[in-house]
Scaffold this active site. Structure first.
Site, mmCIF file in Angstrom:
data_model
loop_
_atom_site.group_PDB
_atom_site.id
_atom_site.type_symbol
_atom_site.label_atom_id
_atom_site.label_comp_id
_atom_site.label_asym_id
_atom_site.label_seq_id
_atom_site.Cartn_x
_atom_site.Cartn_y
_atom_site.Cartn_z
ATOM 1 N N HIS A 1 -6.390 -3.212 5.797
ATOM 2 C CA HIS A 1 -6.105 -1.791 5.528
ATOM 3 C C HIS A 1 -7.398 -1.021 5.801
ATOM 4 O O HIS A 1 -8.226 -0.845 4.922
ATOM 5 C CB HIS A 1 -5.682 -1.599 4.070
ATOM 6 N N GLU B 1 -5.150 -11.331 -3.567
ATOM 7 C CA GLU B 1 -6.174 -10.435 -4.136
ATOM 8 C C GLU B 1 -6.821 -10.969 -5.408
ATOM 9 O O GLU B 1 -6.898 -10.275 -6.423
ATOM 10 C CB GLU B 1 -5.549 -9.053 -4.387
ATOM 11 N N GLU C 1 -1.471 -7.123 6.907
ATOM 12 C CA GLU C 1 -0.986 -5.821 6.423
ATOM 13 C C GLU C 1 -1.661 -4.680 7.181
ATOM 14 O O GLU C 1 -2.031 -3.653 6.600
ATOM 15 C CB GLU C 1 -1.244 -5.679 4.908
ATOM 16 N N ASP D 1 -3.010 -1.567 8.854
ATOM 17 C CA ASP D 1 -2.832 -0.133 9.079
ATOM 18 C C ASP D 1 -4.221 0.483 9.144
ATOM 19 O O ASP D 1 -5.161 -0.033 8.556
ATOM 20 C CB ASP D 1 -1.920 0.543 8.045
ATOM 21 N N ASN E 1 -4.350 -14.465 0.503
ATOM 22 C CA ASN E 1 -4.281 -13.156 1.155
ATOM 23 C C ASN E 1 -5.148 -12.158 0.384
ATOM 24 O O ASN E 1 -5.109 -12.119 -0.847
ATOM 25 C CB ASN E 1 -2.805 -12.704 1.125
HETATM 26 O O1 G2I Z 1 -1.218 -1.377 -1.658
HETATM 27 C C1 G2I Z 1 -0.986 -1.771 -0.344
HETATM 28 C C2 G2I Z 1 -0.729 -3.270 -0.253
HETATM 29 C C3 G2I Z 1 -2.007 -4.020 -0.626
HETATM 30 N N1 G2I Z 1 -1.807 -5.454 -0.481
HETATM 31 C C4 G2I Z 1 -0.684 -6.007 -1.213
HETATM 32 C C5 G2I Z 1 0.599 -5.249 -0.886
HETATM 33 O O2 G2I Z 1 1.669 -5.748 -1.638
HETATM 34 C C6 G2I Z 1 0.427 -3.762 -1.107
HETATM 35 O O3 G2I Z 1 1.675 -3.137 -0.785
HETATM 36 C C7 G2I Z 1 2.011 -2.033 -1.556
HETATM 37 C C8 G2I Z 1 3.338 -1.490 -1.060
HETATM 38 O O4 G2I Z 1 3.156 -1.033 0.264
HETATM 39 C C9 G2I Z 1 3.777 -0.326 -1.937
HETATM 40 O O5 G2I Z 1 5.104 0.096 -1.572
HETATM 41 O O6 G2I Z 1 2.140 -2.446 -2.906
HETATM 42 C C10 G2I Z 1 2.416 -1.368 -3.766
HETATM 43 C C11 G2I Z 1 2.400 -1.861 -5.198
HETATM 44 O O7 G2I Z 1 3.269 -2.945 -5.387
HETATM 45 C C12 G2I Z 1 3.768 -0.733 -3.403
HETATM 46 O O8 G2I Z 1 3.991 0.417 -4.170
HETATM 47 C C13 G2I Z 1 5.024 0.373 -5.057
HETATM 48 C C14 G2I Z 1 4.860 1.579 -5.984
HETATM 49 O O9 G2I Z 1 3.614 1.433 -6.655
HETATM 50 C C15 G2I Z 1 5.931 1.620 -6.962
HETATM 51 O O10 G2I Z 1 5.818 2.792 -7.739
HETATM 52 C C16 G2I Z 1 7.285 1.574 -6.274
HETATM 53 O O11 G2I Z 1 8.317 1.487 -7.213
HETATM 54 O O12 G2I Z 1 6.272 0.442 -4.435
HETATM 55 C C17 G2I Z 1 7.323 0.349 -5.353
HETATM 56 C C18 G2I Z 1 8.654 0.212 -4.612
HETATM 57 O O13 G2I Z 1 8.805 1.242 -3.666
#
Ligand code: G2I
Length: 445
Positions: A246, A168, A275, A277, A209
């Protein structure tokens, strides 16, 4: 014994391995195996994708590995795994120079034990940064970036199919770079990251990515395309581009996604849907996305961003293939059918550019009650990296005429020439499972 040709193609590999085991148990001296399994529809996403040499993956959230309903679906359906958060900067280097791999290792171990490959996500990202990193700038931040890449990639060396090296880095709505602390160190930070990554693990594919780069007409797509084109022209090491995909109201799926995949692939990189969805999970959209990947030979796999709707980062959009009860949604069936409609054939995605291909061929060596040896012959290149993945619970115990490293579990080995030519060997302790390993070959530069 006539050697078995083992190509970088899961279906063929699996077929040959099964055939080899059957033939060995029948005591046959030579093996002729018909390519028939590719005609059999797959009953899971992974086996259906493998018919055309592709993978089908999911994001895995380590906190859910204790949920048997989750692991049952994930274990059955997918053959590629991306840790959802556990390899991010804040997780792997919470304090400068102190690496923590506990959560990520749990996922990688689960993947390897279940015969799945791993996409590494992600080494350098504007988000998910630990406090110490956010406070750095200039050359100190550059050095910290390179040290982070080296630290994480060294730990997982030889075990990662593809790394999202940079995630990103472009801004929405324009073809310009996103503002970030990394960007403020100078435009060349991305290529510095890729060069460091190549040196750290030459066997891993290196991906850029991003999201909102699926629509060919969007400025962001053009910005990333220009960067990849420039990297390929100048020899900056990049092997793949990941399209997060997404899809939602503000960033809807558009049929020109196929054009985007084709145009990036034409630059000489693999393309992957990393990714996926879709808001509301319309079956037709999922089928169209799969069709786009299948139409592009260098689209080598698709990953959905979670298993069941409640596992999703945007669960209220119910964007995934399984509902909260673990039942298959209409989108699941649409994806499975689309994958099975692929014309079975040779690997759609050469693991490397023309002129850089190689093949690893296995043939049987000595056998003992508790272990067996295999001879490996590499053709097509004298400067290669062979990755060998053993089925559970087999373990590598020795090699000869090759320079090899392996993971602590001794289940995944990375082998390079050691000056003894292209024929070498490995001894495997079988622990009751005599199934031959899978191998892939990649020509080094
Ligand atoms: O935002 C969707 C994806 C966009 N591309 C990069 C990916 O890495 C991203 O994934 C999401 C995860 O699916 C989420 O699960 O990235 C977020 C931010 O890193 C993730 O969210 C985080 C929450 O913001 C935190 O509060 C939490 O502690 O997940 C963490 C672990 O559950």
């Amino acid at each position: 014994m006539e050697p078995l040709k083992v190509m970088a193609r899961p279906v063929i590999r699996r077929m040959l391995v099964l055939g080899a085991v059957a033939a060995l148990s029948m005591g046959l001296a030579a093996i002729a195996i018909a390519d028939t399994s590719a005609d059999t529809p797959g009953t899971t996403l992974g086996t259906a994708a493998a018919r055309s040499g592709r993978y089908f993956g999911t994001a895995i959230n380590g906190s859910k590995l204790g949920d048997p309903a989750y692991t049952t679906i994930a274990g059955r359906e997918f053959d590629m795994v991306t840790p959802e958060n556990e390899m991010k900067l804040d997780a792997t280097e919470p304090r400068q120079g102190q690496f923590v791999f506990t959560s990520a290792d749990r996922i990688v171990d689960w993947a390897v034990q279940n015969g799945k490959r791993v996409r590494g996500h992600t080494l350098v990202w504007h988000s998910g940064q630990p406090q110490w990193l956010q406070s750095l700038s200039g050359s100190a931040l550059r050095q910290a970036m390179v040290d982070h890449i080296n630290g994480v990639m060294a730990h997982y060396k030889g075990r990662i199919y593809a790394w999202d090296v940079v995630d990103e880095a472009f801004a929405d709505g324009t073809g310009a770079r996103r503002d970030s602390n990394f960007q403020r160190t100078g435009d060349d930070w991305i290529e510095v990251a890729f060069r460091a990554a190549r040196a750290a693990d030459p066997a891993a594919k290196l991906c850029y990515n991003d999201y909102n780069i699926e629509n060919w007409t969007w400025a962001k797509t053009q910005g990333v395309y220009a960067m990849v084109k420039d990297f390929k022209q100048r020899g900056v090491p990049i092997d793949c581009v990941g399209f997060q995909s997404h899809f939602a109201g503000g960033s809807p799926y558009d049929a020109n996604f196929r054009t985007t995949l084709q145009n990036f692939a034409a630059l000489g990189v693999d393309v992957q849907i990393t990714e996926l969805d879709v808001q509301g999970a319309p079956a037709a959209t999922y089928a169209a996305v799969v069709g786009d990947c299948l139409a592009v030979p260098r689209c080598d796999g698709i990953t959905v961003w979670g298993v069941r709707d409640p596992d999703s980062w945007r669960s209220s959009d119910t964007p995934l293939l399984f509902d909260g009860d673990g039942d298959k949604k209409p989108a699941y069936t649409a994806v499975l059918d689309a994958l099975n409609a692929a014309v079975p054939g040779p690997s759609p995605s050469p693991a490397q550019s023309p002129g850089r291909s190689c093949t690893a061929t296995l043939s049987a060596g000595a056998k003992w009650p508790d272990r067996y040896s295999l001879r490996v012959t590499v053709t097509g290149s004298d400067d290669w990296v062979v990755t060998m993945t053993l089925p559970h619970p087999e373990k590598i115990i020795a090699t000869w005429n090759v320079s090899a490293t392996w993971n602590p579990a001794r289940t995944v080995m990375t082998a390079r020439p050691d000056g003894h030519g292209n024929t070498w060997g490995v001894t495997i302790k079988h622990h009751g499972n005599r199934t031959w390993p899978t191998v892939s070959c990649r020509a080094a530069r």
